[in-house]
Structures are given as structure tokens and as C-alpha cells.
Design a protein around this motif. Structure first.
Motif, short mmCIF file in Angstrom:
data_model
loop_
_atom_site.label_atom_id
_atom_site.label_comp_id
_atom_site.label_asym_id
_atom_site.label_seq_id
_atom_site.Cartn_x
_atom_site.Cartn_y
_atom_site.Cartn_z
N MET A 100 14.16 6.43 59.67
CA MET A 100 14.38 6.55 58.24
C MET A 100 15.59 7.45 57.95
SD MET A 100 13.26 5.85 55.19
CE MET A 100 12.96 6.44 53.57
N ARG A 101 15.64 8.59 58.62
CA ARG A 101 16.74 9.52 58.39
C ARG A 101 18.08 8.88 58.76
NH1 ARG A 101 17.93 15.34 61.30
NH2 ARG A 101 19.96 15.61 60.31
N GLU A 102 18.09 8.18 59.89
CA GLU A 102 19.32 7.53 60.34
C GLU A 102 19.79 6.49 59.33
OE1 GLU A 102 18.85 5.95 64.27
OE2 GLU A 102 18.33 7.90 65.12
N GLN A 103 18.84 5.76 58.75
CA GLN A 103 19.20 4.75 57.76
C GLN A 103 19.80 5.40 56.52
OE1 GLN A 103 15.35 2.90 57.34
NE2 GLN A 103 15.98 1.11 58.55
N LEU A 104 19.22 6.51 56.09
CA LEU A 104 19.74 7.21 54.91
C LEU A 104 21.13 7.78 55.19
CD1 LEU A 104 16.51 9.05 53.69
CD2 LEU A 104 17.58 7.02 52.69
N GLU A 105 21.28 8.37 56.37
CA GLU A 105 22.59 8.92 56.73
C GLU A 105 23.64 7.82 56.81
OE1 GLU A 105 21.69 11.02 60.33
OE2 GLU A 105 21.23 12.87 59.27
N GLN A 106 23.26 6.68 57.36
CA GLN A 106 24.18 5.54 57.45
C GLN A 106 24.56 5.05 56.06
OE1 GLN A 106 25.83 4.35 60.02
NE2 GLN A 106 26.82 2.79 58.76
N ARG A 107 23.58 4.99 55.17
CA ARG A 107 23.85 4.54 53.81
C ARG A 107 24.77 5.52 53.07
NH1 ARG A 107 25.38 0.70 50.85
NH2 ARG A 107 24.52 0.64 48.77
N VAL A 108 24.56 6.80 53.27
CA VAL A 108 25.43 7.81 52.67
C VAL A 108 26.85 7.62 53.20
CG1 VAL A 108 25.98 10.27 52.62
CG2 VAL A 108 23.65 9.52 52.18
N LYS A 109 26.99 7.41 54.48
CA LYS A 109 28.30 7.19 55.09
C LYS A 109 28.98 5.97 54.49
CE LYS A 109 30.44 6.69 59.64
NZ LYS A 109 30.20 6.59 61.09
N GLU A 110 28.23 4.89 54.34
CA GLU A 110 28.78 3.66 53.75
C GLU A 110 29.22 3.88 52.31
OE1 GLU A 110 25.55 0.93 54.19
OE2 GLU A 110 25.89 0.65 56.34
N LEU A 111 28.39 4.56 51.55
CA LEU A 111 28.71 4.81 50.14
C LEU A 111 29.93 5.71 50.00
CD1 LEU A 111 25.14 5.18 48.62
CD2 LEU A 111 26.77 3.33 48.21
N LYS A 112 30.04 6.71 50.87
CA LYS A 112 31.22 7.59 50.82
C LYS A 112 32.49 6.80 51.13
CE LYS A 112 29.14 12.09 51.72
NZ LYS A 112 29.09 13.27 52.62
N ALA A 113 32.42 5.91 52.10
CA ALA A 113 33.58 5.08 52.44
C ALA A 113 33.93 4.16 51.27
CB ALA A 113 33.30 4.26 53.70
N GLU A 114 32.93 3.57 50.66
CA GLU A 114 33.15 2.70 49.50
C GLU A 114 33.73 3.48 48.33
OE1 GLU A 114 30.53 -0.27 46.65
OE2 GLU A 114 29.73 0.28 48.62
N PHE A 115 33.25 4.70 48.13
CA PHE A 115 33.75 5.55 47.06
C PHE A 115 35.22 5.88 47.29
CE2 PHE A 115 34.44 9.69 45.02
CZ PHE A 115 33.94 9.45 43.75
N GLU A 116 35.56 6.26 48.52
CA GLU A 116 36.94 6.59 48.85
C GLU A 116 37.85 5.38 48.66
OE1 GLU A 116 39.54 8.00 52.71
OE2 GLU A 116 37.45 8.66 52.56
N SER A 117 37.39 4.24 49.07
CA SER A 117 38.16 3.01 48.89
C SER A 117 38.38 2.73 47.40
CB SER A 117 37.41 1.83 49.54
OG SER A 117 38.07 0.62 49.27
#
Length: 60
Positions: free
Chosen positions: A1-18
Motif C-alpha cells: 500500500m505504501r509503495e503504491q501511494l509513494e509511486q502515485r505521489v511520484k507520478e503526480l509530481k512529474a505530471e505537475f512539473e510537466s
């Protein structure tokens, strides 16, 4: 669960930066386009004034 949340945060940060980069590019293009349109508007005004001085009617 934690890994999934961390991965989602990482994806969202990349999308935000883009998205931020895309927005900055669009704002830059908008500024450039405003400059171009101002130059064109100025050229139109000068040419219309010259036509008026020469006695020609200016068509819209």
C-alpha cells in the motif's frame, strides 16, 4: 500500500512539473504573440495614415 501511494505521489509530481513547463511555454508564446500583434497593429495604423494623407479611403 505504501509503495503504491509513494509511486502515485511520484507520478503526480512529474505530471505537475510537466504541466508547469507547458504553462510557462504557453505564457511565453502568448507574450510573443501579443508583441507581434502590437507590431502589426502599429504597421496598419501607419499605413492607414499614409493612405489618408494621400487622399485614399481606408477600407475595413
Amino acid at each position: 500500500m505504501r509503495e503504491q501511494l509513494e509511486q502515485r505521489v511520484k507520478e503526480l509530481k512529474a505530471e505537475f512539473e510537466s504541466g508547469q513547463k507547458m504553462l510557462a511555454d504557453l505564457e511565453s508564446r502568448q507574450t510573443n504573440m501579443r508583441t507581434v500583434l502590437q507590431r502589426i497593429s502599429g504597421a496598419i495604423q501607419v499605413l492607414e495614415e499614409e493612405l489618408a494623407k494621400a487622399g485614399y479611403s481606408v477600407e475595413e
